[in-house]
Write an enzyme that holds these catalytic residues in place. Structure first.
Site, PDB file in Angstrom:
ATOM      1  N   HIS A  13       0.865  -1.201   0.000  1.00 15.11           N
ATOM      2  CA  HIS A  13       0.000   0.000   0.000  1.00 15.11           C
ATOM      3  C   HIS A  13       0.893   1.240   0.000  1.00 15.11           C
ATOM      4  O   HIS A  13       1.493   1.577   1.018  1.00 15.11           O
ATOM      5  CB  HIS A  13      -0.895   0.016   1.247  1.00 15.11           C
ATOM      6  CG  HIS A  13      -1.840   1.179   1.289  1.00 15.11           C
ATOM      7  ND1 HIS A  13      -3.186   1.033   1.532  1.00 15.11           N
ATOM      8  CD2 HIS A  13      -1.648   2.513   1.123  1.00 15.11           C
ATOM      9  CE1 HIS A  13      -3.773   2.211   1.515  1.00 15.11           C
ATOM     10  NE2 HIS A  13      -2.850   3.140   1.278  1.00 15.11           N
ATOM     11  N   HIS A  15       1.420   5.451  -1.773  1.00 14.80           N
ATOM     12  CA  HIS A  15       1.042   6.563  -2.656  1.00 14.80           C
ATOM     13  C   HIS A  15       2.321   7.104  -3.290  1.00 14.80           C
ATOM     14  O   HIS A  15       3.193   7.600  -2.573  1.00 14.80           O
ATOM     15  CB  HIS A  15       0.356   7.678  -1.854  1.00 14.80           C
ATOM     16  CG  HIS A  15      -0.888   7.207  -1.172  1.00 14.80           C
ATOM     17  ND1 HIS A  15      -2.134   7.314  -1.737  1.00 14.80           N
ATOM     18  CD2 HIS A  15      -1.071   6.569   0.018  1.00 14.80           C
ATOM     19  CE1 HIS A  15      -3.033   6.786  -0.926  1.00 14.80           C
ATOM     20  NE2 HIS A  15      -2.422   6.320   0.149  1.00 14.80           N
ATOM     21  N   LEU A  16       2.392   7.011  -4.612  1.00 16.50           N
ATOM     22  CA  LEU A  16       3.578   7.527  -5.316  1.00 16.50           C
ATOM     23  C   LEU A  16       3.316   8.894  -5.933  1.00 16.50           C
ATOM     24  O   LEU A  16       4.252   9.608  -6.271  1.00 16.50           O
ATOM     25  CB  LEU A  16       4.007   6.538  -6.416  1.00 16.50           C
ATOM     26  CG  LEU A  16       4.431   5.145  -5.933  1.00 16.50           C
ATOM     27  CD1 LEU A  16       4.737   4.244  -7.126  1.00 16.50           C
ATOM     28  CD2 LEU A  16       5.636   5.221  -5.008  1.00 16.50           C
ATOM     29  N   ARG A  17       2.000   9.222  -6.083  1.00 13.26           N
ATOM     30  CA  ARG A  17       1.606  10.448  -6.797  1.00 13.26           C
ATOM     31  C   ARG A  17       2.142  10.442  -8.226  1.00 13.26           C
ATOM     32  O   ARG A  17       2.409   9.389  -8.779  1.00 13.26           O
ATOM     33  CB  ARG A  17       2.041  11.701  -6.041  1.00 13.26           C
ATOM     34  CG  ARG A  17       1.550  11.752  -4.615  1.00 13.26           C
ATOM     35  CD  ARG A  17       0.055  12.042  -4.497  1.00 13.26           C
ATOM     36  NE  ARG A  17      -0.263  12.317  -3.115  1.00 13.26           N
ATOM     37  CZ  ARG A  17      -1.113  11.604  -2.371  1.00 13.26           C
ATOM     38  NH1 ARG A  17      -1.795  10.608  -2.878  1.00 13.26           N
ATOM     39  NH2 ARG A  17      -1.320  11.927  -1.110  1.00 13.26           N
ATOM     40  N   ASN A  41      -5.458   7.151  -6.006  1.00 10.34           N
ATOM     41  CA  ASN A  41      -6.148   8.417  -5.703  1.00 10.34           C
ATOM     42  C   ASN A  41      -5.379   9.633  -6.214  1.00 10.34           C
ATOM     43  O   ASN A  41      -5.041  10.542  -5.469  1.00 10.34           O
ATOM     44  CB  ASN A  41      -6.473   8.540  -4.205  1.00 10.34           C
ATOM     45  CG  ASN A  41      -5.246   8.550  -3.307  1.00 10.34           C
ATOM     46  OD1 ASN A  41      -4.206   8.019  -3.666  1.00 10.34           O
ATOM     47  ND2 ASN A  41      -5.372   9.159  -2.146  1.00 10.34           N
ATOM     48  N   LYS A  99      -9.729  -0.174  -5.358  1.00 10.52           N
ATOM     49  CA  LYS A  99      -9.696   0.474  -4.054  1.00 10.52           C
ATOM     50  C   LYS A  99     -10.983   1.218  -3.749  1.00 10.52           C
ATOM     51  O   LYS A  99     -11.435   2.054  -4.531  1.00 10.52           O
ATOM     52  CB  LYS A  99      -8.511   1.462  -4.026  1.00 10.52           C
ATOM     53  CG  LYS A  99      -8.374   2.292  -2.763  1.00 10.52           C
ATOM     54  CD  LYS A  99      -7.900   1.485  -1.570  1.00 10.52           C
ATOM     55  CE  LYS A  99      -7.975   2.271  -0.268  1.00 10.52           C
ATOM     56  NZ  LYS A  99      -6.800   3.091  -0.018  1.00 10.52           N
ATOM     57  N   HIS A 136     -10.359   1.490   2.334  1.00 13.42           N
ATOM     58  CA  HIS A 136     -10.113   2.497   3.375  1.00 13.42           C
ATOM     59  C   HIS A 136     -11.307   2.401   4.320  1.00 13.42           C
ATOM     60  O   HIS A 136     -12.414   2.836   3.980  1.00 13.42           O
ATOM     61  CB  HIS A 136     -10.002   3.908   2.777  1.00 13.42           C
ATOM     62  CG  HIS A 136      -9.685   4.935   3.822  1.00 13.42           C
ATOM     63  ND1 HIS A 136      -8.469   5.562   3.916  1.00 13.42           N
ATOM     64  CD2 HIS A 136     -10.428   5.405   4.866  1.00 13.42           C
ATOM     65  CE1 HIS A 136      -8.470   6.385   4.954  1.00 13.42           C
ATOM     66  NE2 HIS A 136      -9.661   6.308   5.548  1.00 13.42           N
ATOM     67  N   HIS A 174      -4.340  -0.257   6.137  1.00 14.64           N
ATOM     68  CA  HIS A 174      -3.803   0.548   7.247  1.00 14.64           C
ATOM     69  C   HIS A 174      -4.687   0.507   8.488  1.00 14.64           C
ATOM     70  O   HIS A 174      -5.205   1.536   8.926  1.00 14.64           O
ATOM     71  CB  HIS A 174      -3.540   1.998   6.805  1.00 14.64           C
ATOM     72  CG  HIS A 174      -4.599   2.636   5.949  1.00 14.64           C
ATOM     73  ND1 HIS A 174      -5.918   2.715   6.322  1.00 14.64           N
ATOM     74  CD2 HIS A 174      -4.527   3.211   4.728  1.00 14.64           C
ATOM     75  CE1 HIS A 174      -6.593   3.335   5.373  1.00 14.64           C
ATOM     76  NE2 HIS A 174      -5.776   3.633   4.392  1.00 14.64           N
ATOM     77  N   LEU A 219      -4.599   9.595   8.004  1.00 11.74           N
ATOM     78  CA  LEU A 219      -5.922   8.990   8.172  1.00 11.74           C
ATOM     79  C   LEU A 219      -5.854   7.522   7.783  1.00 11.74           C
ATOM     80  O   LEU A 219      -5.252   7.209   6.755  1.00 11.74           O
ATOM     81  CB  LEU A 219      -6.963   9.714   7.322  1.00 11.74           C
ATOM     82  CG  LEU A 219      -7.341  11.102   7.862  1.00 11.74           C
ATOM     83  CD1 LEU A 219      -8.169  11.869   6.839  1.00 11.74           C
ATOM     84  CD2 LEU A 219      -8.101  10.987   9.190  1.00 11.74           C
ATOM     85  N   ASP A 247       1.490   2.884   3.431  1.00 12.80           N
ATOM     86  CA  ASP A 247       0.648   4.077   3.241  1.00 12.80           C
ATOM     87  C   ASP A 247       1.509   5.338   3.177  1.00 12.80           C
ATOM     88  O   ASP A 247       1.045   6.435   3.504  1.00 12.80           O
ATOM     89  CB  ASP A 247      -0.423   4.201   4.331  1.00 12.80           C
ATOM     90  CG  ASP A 247      -1.552   5.124   3.904  1.00 12.80           C
ATOM     91  OD1 ASP A 247      -1.709   5.366   2.699  1.00 12.80           O
ATOM     92  OD2 ASP A 247      -2.289   5.606   4.791  1.00 12.80           O
ATOM     93  N   HIS A 251       3.441  14.683   0.774  1.00 12.69           N
ATOM     94  CA  HIS A 251       2.736  15.977   0.696  1.00 12.69           C
ATOM     95  C   HIS A 251       3.775  17.067   0.890  1.00 12.69           C
ATOM     96  O   HIS A 251       4.763  16.866   1.601  1.00 12.69           O
ATOM     97  CB  HIS A 251       1.690  16.090   1.816  1.00 12.69           C
ATOM     98  CG  HIS A 251       0.526  15.157   1.661  1.00 12.69           C
ATOM     99  ND1 HIS A 251      -0.537  15.430   0.839  1.00 12.69           N
ATOM    100  CD2 HIS A 251       0.283  13.950   2.188  1.00 12.69           C
ATOM    101  CE1 HIS A 251      -1.406  14.428   0.891  1.00 12.69           C
ATOM    102  NE2 HIS A 251      -0.931  13.510   1.697  1.00 12.69           N
ATOM    103  N   ALA A 263      -3.686  15.050   5.301  1.00 14.37           N
ATOM    104  CA  ALA A 263      -3.342  13.781   5.956  1.00 14.37           C
ATOM    105  C   ALA A 263      -2.338  12.995   5.133  1.00 14.37           C
ATOM    106  O   ALA A 263      -2.493  12.858   3.917  1.00 14.37           O
ATOM    107  CB  ALA A 263      -4.613  12.949   6.140  1.00 14.37           C
TER     108      ALA A 263
HETATM  109  O1  DOR Z   1      -3.018   9.718   5.610  1.00 14.56           O
HETATM  110  C1  DOR Z   1      -3.434   9.358   4.519  1.00 14.56           C
HETATM  111  N1  DOR Z   1      -2.967   9.864   3.363  1.00 14.56           N
HETATM  112  N2  DOR Z   1      -4.416   8.458   4.483  1.00 14.56           N
HETATM  113  C2  DOR Z   1      -5.008   8.106   3.351  1.00 14.56           C
HETATM  114  O2  DOR Z   1      -5.907   7.320   3.412  1.00 14.56           O
HETATM  115  C3  DOR Z   1      -4.636   8.734   2.081  1.00 14.56           C
HETATM  116  C4  DOR Z   1      -3.293   9.274   2.113  1.00 14.56           C
HETATM  117  C5  DOR Z   1      -2.990  10.184   0.951  1.00 14.56           C
HETATM  118  O3  DOR Z   1      -3.487   9.918  -0.151  1.00 14.56           O
HETATM  119  O4  DOR Z   1      -2.243  11.145   1.127  1.00 14.56           O
HETATM  120 ZN    ZN Z   2      -3.324   5.104   1.526  1.00 15.16          ZN
END
Ligand code: DOR
Ligand code: ZN
Length: 346
Positions: A13, A15-17, A41, A99, A136, A174, A219, A247, A251, A263
């Protein structure tokens, strides 16, 4: 010096963006993981197999020379996902799950699901095609206390869903509570959970005592210590139903250090070393390999990695920031250290 040789782990799990972020996020995870389940996402979200294949190419362009890191793609479930989209996903060797974000639950979840029961025909198709559903697990009811949202989701959505679709493979992502651990342990073999390094290392005191720590805000939010301890017990239990999923979510510093901070915790730079700290503290280093390298591929029905990685109990200093495109991100342990180091991947 203690050192540990492990089958190369995977991250189930992350997030690479996109775009410039990939030049930070992809090399960071590729240093210690063979594969990663990549969250969909983005804005706009990854909806179709075609979207996932394009995104996969953009990720692969950032894999360092000589590294065989493989992104495992996922689709984003919306109110408009169809059974045909499910069968297309099942037919693709590159897509490994779909997802579910309840709409409004977290970062980039606006396009998420508003009424889960309305999607039961799609879930039925996922069960029939054996496509894993990644969840989630938090309710979005504004009246529900933020610390109770995972438990409320188990009762209101997960119990009915897993009863209705007993053969659907579900990854409860998570997890953060003892309730979630107990739910997974009591559920059938088709239900598993990922656990992040930050939920194992920290609790809500770390987030809030002495001032708000925006870089520990994620989150589902960090819970009280008894939940953290239940997670530690679960991951070191040897149960194949718990596996590594960071996770890790990049950011920018400005988005986190804001009057309405977003988050996500960034751990990809040192995730395996952070998990090693936890397993070491729990006297369970002998169980780290199964959690990090065996349980995930077994559940996803993929081969285990055949190469290995060496961890040494040598502290590594963590930089105070990393570049994120033209911005900076503040990683977990920024300016501090982690007790373990990935010495060598072969
Ligand atoms: O803290 C989080 N950040 N929880 C998530 O479910 C998504 C993630 C994000 O996409 O930045
Ligand atoms: Zn996530």
């Amino acid at each position: 010096m203690t050192s540990l040789n492990l089958t190369l782990p995977d991250d189930w799990h992350i997030h690479l963006r996109d775009e410039a972020a990939l030049s930070t996020t992809v090399p960071d995870v590729a240093r210690w993981a063979g594969r990663a389940i990549v969250m969909p996402n983005l804005t706009p979200p990854v909806l179709s197999v075609a979207d996932a294949l394009n995104y996969r190419e953009r990720i692969l362009a950032h894999v360092p020379e000589g590294n065989s890191f493989e992104p495992l793609m996922t689709l984003y479930l919306t109110d408009h996902t169809t059974q045909t989209m499910v069968s297309d996903a099942a037919a693709s060797p590159f897509v490994h799950g779909i997802k579910l974000y309840p709409a409004g639950a977290t970062t980039n979840s606006d396009a998420g699901v508003t009424a889960l029961e309305a999607l039961y025909p799609v879930l039925e198709a996922m069960q029939n095609h054996d496509v894993p559903l990644l969840i989630h697990g938090e309710v979005t009811d504004p009246r529900c206390d933020i610390f109770d949202r995972e438990k409320a989701f188990i009762d209101s959505a997960l119990v009915p869903l897993t009863t209705q679709f007993p053969a659907l493979r579900v990854v409860f992502e998570h997890i953060t509570t003892r309730d979630a651990v107990q739910f997974v342990e009591a559920a059938g073999e088709h239900v598993a959970a990922t656990v992040t390094a930050h939920h194992l290392l920290y609790n809500r005191n770390d987030l809030l005592v002495g001032g708000v720590k925006p870089h520990l805000f994620c989150l589902p939010v960090l819970k009280r210590d008894q939940h953290q301890l239940a997670l530690r017990k679960a991951v070191t239990s040897g149960s194949p139903r718990f596996f590594l999923g960071t996770d890790s979510a990049p950011h920018t510093r400005d988005d986190k250090e804001s009057s309405c901070g977003c988050a996500g915790c960034y751990t990809a730079h040192a995730a395996l070393a952070l998990y090693a700290e936890v397993f070491d503290e729990e006297g369970a280093l002998d169980r780290l390999e199964a959690f990090a390298s065996f349980h995930g591929p077994d559940f996803y029905r993929l081969p285990r990695n055949t190469t290995s990685v060496t961890l040494s109990k040598t502290p590594q200093a963590i930089p105070s920031e990393f570049q994120l495109g033209t911005d900076v991100l503040i990683p977990i342990r920024a300016g501090e250290s982690v007790g373990w180091t990935v010495a060598l991947a072969s």
